[in-house]
Design an enzyme around this catalytic site. Structure first.
Site, PDB file in Angstrom:
ATOM      1  N   SER A  22       7.880  74.046 -11.860  1.00 19.25           N
ATOM      2  CA  SER A  22       7.698  74.390 -13.216  1.00 19.25           C
ATOM      3  C   SER A  22       6.638  75.447 -13.333  1.00 19.25           C
ATOM      4  O   SER A  22       6.832  76.574 -13.936  1.00 19.25           O
ATOM      5  CB  SER A  22       7.842  73.320 -14.141  1.00 19.25           C
ATOM      6  OG  SER A  22       9.027  72.652 -14.240  1.00 19.25           O
ATOM      7  N   THR A  67       8.155  65.255 -18.343  1.00 19.23           N
ATOM      8  CA  THR A  67       8.720  64.829 -17.441  1.00 19.23           C
ATOM      9  C   THR A  67       8.489  62.964 -17.224  1.00 19.23           C
ATOM     10  O   THR A  67       7.820  62.665 -18.032  1.00 19.23           O
ATOM     11  CB  THR A  67       8.580  65.456 -16.071  1.00 19.23           C
ATOM     12  OG1 THR A  67       9.581  64.917 -14.991  1.00 19.23           O
ATOM     13  CG2 THR A  67       7.216  65.518 -15.307  1.00 19.23           C
ATOM     14  N   LYS A  71       9.790  61.014 -21.128  1.00 19.51           N
ATOM     15  CA  LYS A  71      10.815  61.454 -21.577  1.00 19.51           C
ATOM     16  C   LYS A  71      11.405  60.766 -22.940  1.00 19.51           C
ATOM     17  O   LYS A  71      12.041  61.567 -23.917  1.00 19.51           O
ATOM     18  CB  LYS A  71      12.050  61.931 -20.685  1.00 19.51           C
ATOM     19  CG  LYS A  71      11.687  63.170 -19.962  1.00 19.51           C
ATOM     20  CD  LYS A  71      13.142  63.480 -18.912  1.00 19.51           C
ATOM     21  CE  LYS A  71      12.802  64.748 -18.301  1.00 19.51           C
ATOM     22  NZ  LYS A  71      14.154  65.175 -17.575  1.00 19.51           N
ATOM     23  N   ASP A 107      17.649  70.141 -20.542  1.00 18.96           N
ATOM     24  CA  ASP A 107      18.305  69.611 -19.223  1.00 18.96           C
ATOM     25  C   ASP A 107      19.903  70.103 -19.157  1.00 18.96           C
ATOM     26  O   ASP A 107      20.532  70.591 -18.450  1.00 18.96           O
ATOM     27  CB  ASP A 107      18.393  68.272 -18.807  1.00 18.96           C
ATOM     28  CG  ASP A 107      16.886  67.842 -18.359  1.00 18.96           C
ATOM     29  OD1 ASP A 107      16.356  69.041 -17.819  1.00 18.96           O
ATOM     30  OD2 ASP A 107      16.381  66.750 -18.008  1.00 18.96           O
ATOM     31  N   GLY A 132      26.047  58.385 -10.735  1.00 19.28           N
ATOM     32  CA  GLY A 132      24.875  58.022 -11.269  1.00 19.28           C
ATOM     33  C   GLY A 132      25.041  57.552 -12.878  1.00 19.28           C
ATOM     34  O   GLY A 132      25.929  58.325 -13.465  1.00 19.28           O
ATOM     35  N   GLY A 135      18.963  58.945 -16.662  1.00 20.91           N
ATOM     36  CA  GLY A 135      18.667  59.953 -17.436  1.00 20.91           C
ATOM     37  C   GLY A 135      19.328  61.282 -17.226  1.00 20.91           C
ATOM     38  O   GLY A 135      19.934  62.049 -18.407  1.00 20.91           O
ATOM     39  N   TYR A 227      17.522  69.132  -5.436  1.00 20.25           N
ATOM     40  CA  TYR A 227      17.296  70.466  -5.238  1.00 20.25           C
ATOM     41  C   TYR A 227      16.485  70.701  -3.942  1.00 20.25           C
ATOM     42  O   TYR A 227      16.192  71.951  -3.391  1.00 20.25           O
ATOM     43  CB  TYR A 227      16.926  71.424  -6.282  1.00 20.25           C
ATOM     44  CG  TYR A 227      15.789  70.842  -7.057  1.00 20.25           C
ATOM     45  CD1 TYR A 227      15.727  70.106  -8.240  1.00 20.25           C
ATOM     46  CD2 TYR A 227      14.415  71.049  -6.586  1.00 20.25           C
ATOM     47  CE1 TYR A 227      14.431  69.343  -8.724  1.00 20.25           C
ATOM     48  CE2 TYR A 227      13.119  70.587  -6.905  1.00 20.25           C
ATOM     49  CZ  TYR A 227      13.249  70.032  -8.213  1.00 20.25           C
ATOM     50  OH  TYR A 227      12.072  69.345  -8.596  1.00 20.25           O
TER      51      TYR A 227
HETATM   52  P1  NAP Z   1      17.073  57.841 -13.109  1.00 20.97           P
HETATM   53  O1  NAP Z   1      17.051  57.900 -14.726  1.00 20.97           O
HETATM   54  O2  NAP Z   1      16.104  56.914 -12.453  1.00 20.97           O
HETATM   55  O3  NAP Z   1      18.383  57.392 -12.698  1.00 20.97           O
HETATM   56  C1  NAP Z   1      18.861  57.360 -11.420  1.00 20.97           C
HETATM   57  C2  NAP Z   1      20.142  57.018 -11.073  1.00 20.97           C
HETATM   58  O4  NAP Z   1      20.434  57.093  -9.726  1.00 20.97           O
HETATM   59  C3  NAP Z   1      20.517  55.697 -11.542  1.00 20.97           C
HETATM   60  O5  NAP Z   1      22.086  55.603 -11.961  1.00 20.97           O
HETATM   61  C4  NAP Z   1      20.710  54.799 -10.228  1.00 20.97           C
HETATM   62  O6  NAP Z   1      21.303  53.656 -10.462  1.00 20.97           O
HETATM   63  C5  NAP Z   1      21.160  55.705  -9.284  1.00 20.97           C
HETATM   64  N1  NAP Z   1      20.522  55.463  -8.049  1.00 20.97           N
HETATM   65  C6  NAP Z   1      19.125  55.460  -7.642  1.00 20.97           C
HETATM   66  N2  NAP Z   1      19.149  55.073  -6.349  1.00 20.97           N
HETATM   67  C7  NAP Z   1      20.303  55.120  -5.739  1.00 20.97           C
HETATM   68  C8  NAP Z   1      20.722  54.563  -4.638  1.00 20.97           C
HETATM   69  N3  NAP Z   1      20.091  54.481  -3.713  1.00 20.97           N
HETATM   70  N4  NAP Z   1      22.119  54.634  -4.523  1.00 20.97           N
HETATM   71  C9  NAP Z   1      22.931  54.822  -5.455  1.00 20.97           C
HETATM   72  N5  NAP Z   1      22.662  54.984  -6.709  1.00 20.97           N
HETATM   73  C10 NAP Z   1      21.190  55.165  -6.863  1.00 20.97           C
HETATM   74  O7  NAP Z   1      16.880  59.178 -12.749  1.00 20.97           O
HETATM   75  P2  NAP Z   1      17.538  60.672 -13.081  1.00 20.97           P
HETATM   76  O8  NAP Z   1      16.219  61.311 -14.104  1.00 20.97           O
HETATM   77  O9  NAP Z   1      18.671  60.571 -13.835  1.00 20.97           O
HETATM   78  O10 NAP Z   1      17.636  61.759 -11.758  1.00 20.97           O
HETATM   79  C11 NAP Z   1      18.409  61.498 -11.035  1.00 20.97           C
HETATM   80  C12 NAP Z   1      18.365  62.701 -10.193  1.00 20.97           C
HETATM   81  O11 NAP Z   1      18.536  63.867 -10.688  1.00 20.97           O
HETATM   82  C13 NAP Z   1      16.782  62.688  -9.436  1.00 20.97           C
HETATM   83  O12 NAP Z   1      17.050  63.049  -7.975  1.00 20.97           O
HETATM   84  C14 NAP Z   1      16.443  63.630 -10.127  1.00 20.97           C
HETATM   85  O13 NAP Z   1      15.274  64.294  -9.327  1.00 20.97           O
HETATM   86  C15 NAP Z   1      17.444  64.660 -10.304  1.00 20.97           C
HETATM   87  N6  NAP Z   1      17.371  65.625 -11.403  1.00 20.97           N
HETATM   88  C16 NAP Z   1      17.469  67.118 -11.100  1.00 20.97           C
HETATM   89  C17 NAP Z   1      17.473  67.869 -12.053  1.00 20.97           C
HETATM   90  C18 NAP Z   1      17.562  69.498 -11.775  1.00 20.97           C
HETATM   91  O14 NAP Z   1      17.137  70.127 -12.639  1.00 20.97           O
HETATM   92  N7  NAP Z   1      18.119  69.793 -10.829  1.00 20.97           N
HETATM   93  C19 NAP Z   1      16.967  67.575 -13.524  1.00 20.97           C
HETATM   94  C20 NAP Z   1      16.976  66.164 -13.594  1.00 20.97           C
HETATM   95  C21 NAP Z   1      17.040  65.298 -12.769  1.00 20.97           C
HETATM   96  P3  NAP Z   1      21.457  52.255 -10.945  1.00 20.97           P
HETATM   97  O15 NAP Z   1      21.457  52.196 -12.628  1.00 20.97           O
HETATM   98  O16 NAP Z   1      22.086  51.323 -10.065  1.00 20.97           O
HETATM   99  O17 NAP Z   1      19.712  52.104 -10.650  1.00 20.97           O
END
Ligand code: NAP
Length: 287
Positions: A22, A67, A71, A107, A132, A135, A227
């Site tokens: 960022s 972040t 959040k 987002d 997934g 968040g 990413y």
């Molecule tokens: P989060 O709130 O921690 O949620 C993670 C999710 O992934 C949960 O549903 C979790 O399942 C699942 N998960 C974690 N490890 C796993 C595994 N080994 N196998 C299967 N499922 C798994 O995280 P988040 O904020 O939603 O972010 C999720 C991803 O999106 C991250 O990689 C983050 O970096 C990315 N992201 C990218 C952007 C972008 O701008 N490109 C923006 C936001 C987030 P459970 O419920 O079973 O724990």
């Protein structure tokens, strides 16, 4: 960049603050428009969050990104929260305006812009499958529901979390056909009929695949929120099977552009921001 007493300051808070792209994106945007603004990363521990928000306001910060892990928690320190951020239960952008601290969540908008502008995809009447239920999944599920997706399937490792998210969405969007599943259930039919598949789990940062790639085909649009690497294994396998793909960097780019526009009220210089992001990601992938 010349920092002086007129410099307007923005930044990002989180803890721990891992490598964040960022500052690069936002400072590139300020420079491109010749704005005397600056963006700095600030690690803030959970126990200091309220004091930090007060302090940033007192110091005259114009706005910040928020972040992990703040959040959700940050909402209680804000004067107002946008409707979308309220439904998402999470804020990633704060605008300090006069005596107010107003919370937004860019987002979902970032995700939608990536779909529409780079994927040529409009959610209305379509079917989407989200892998997934955290968040990010919540932000994109709400945005898809707001944009009239017809069928939405949430697939998650912990079924209770998928159900919780699906119930939250269903309570606000009655007409939506929404299902919650775990990976152990029989997914092939649902994957086959989906127009859009989004990985919103962290699987892919260190390699690995969240679904069986042979289930993907040329009618799919596949987006990975991971990413780094830019082309994850999921995207590579999807492309090899004729699917269209969207890298996660696009959501990052457009959510950053939206934050920029909230703070400065100027149109974000998307191409310069994209170029800076691409350069940094390709340098990281060579390391
Ligand atoms: P989060 O709130 O921690 O949620 C993670 C999710 O992934 C949960 O549903 C979790 O399942 C699942 N998960 C974690 N490890 C796993 C595994 N080994 N196998 C299967 N499922 C798994 O995280 P988040 O904020 O939603 O972010 C999720 C991803 O999106 C991250 O990689 C983050 O970096 C990315 N992201 C990218 C952007 C972008 O701008 N490109 C923006 C936001 C987030 P459970 O419920 O079973 O724990």
């Amino acid at each position: 960049m010349n920092i002086d007493s007129n410099t307007k300051v923005t930044g990002i808070i989180g803890y721990p603050l891992k490598k964040t792209l960022s500052p690069l994106m936002q400072n590139t945007a300020f420079n491109a428009l010749d704005l005397n603004w600056s963006y700095i990363p600030m690690p803030v521990k959970k126990e200091n969050l309220g004091e930090a928000i007060k302090g940033l306001k007192a110091l005259g910060f114009k706005g910040i990104n928020v972040t992990m892990p703040h959040k959700e928690e940050v909402i209680k320190y804000l004067s107002e929260v946008s409707d979308y951020a309220k439904i998402a239960g999470a804020v990633n952008t704060i605008h300090f305006e006069g005596s107010k601290a107003i919370g937004y969540n860019t987002d979902g908008r970032g995700f939608l812009h990536a779909l529409e502008r780079d994927g040529g995809f409009s959610p209305e009447g379509k079917s989407a499958l989200i892998l997934g239920a955290g968040g990010a999944a919540c932000s994109i599920a709400i945005m898809l529901a707001m944009n009239k997706i017809k069928v939405l399937t949430i697939v998650n490792r912990t079924i209770e979390n998928a159900k919780k998210l699906a119930n939250n969405i269903k309570s606000r969007f009655n007409d939506l056909d929404i299902k919650a599943l775990s990976f152990s259930e029989d997914l092939p039919k649902l994957i086959d009929s989906a127009d859009l598949i989004v990985n919103s789990t962290p699987v892919g940062w260190e390699g690995g695949l969240i679904i069986e790639p042979d289930l993907l085909h040329k009618k799919h649009l596949v987006m990975d929120l991971v990413y780094m690497p830019e082309e994850t294994e999921l995207l590579r396998e999807a492309k090899a099977r004729g699917a269209r793909i969207l890298p996660g960097k696009l959501m990052l780019l457009y959510q950053g552009a939206s934050s920029f526009e909230i703070w400065t009220k100027a149109e974000a210089p998307i191409e310069q921001m994209r170029e800076a992001l691409d350069k940094s990601l390709s340098e990281s992938s060579r390391r």
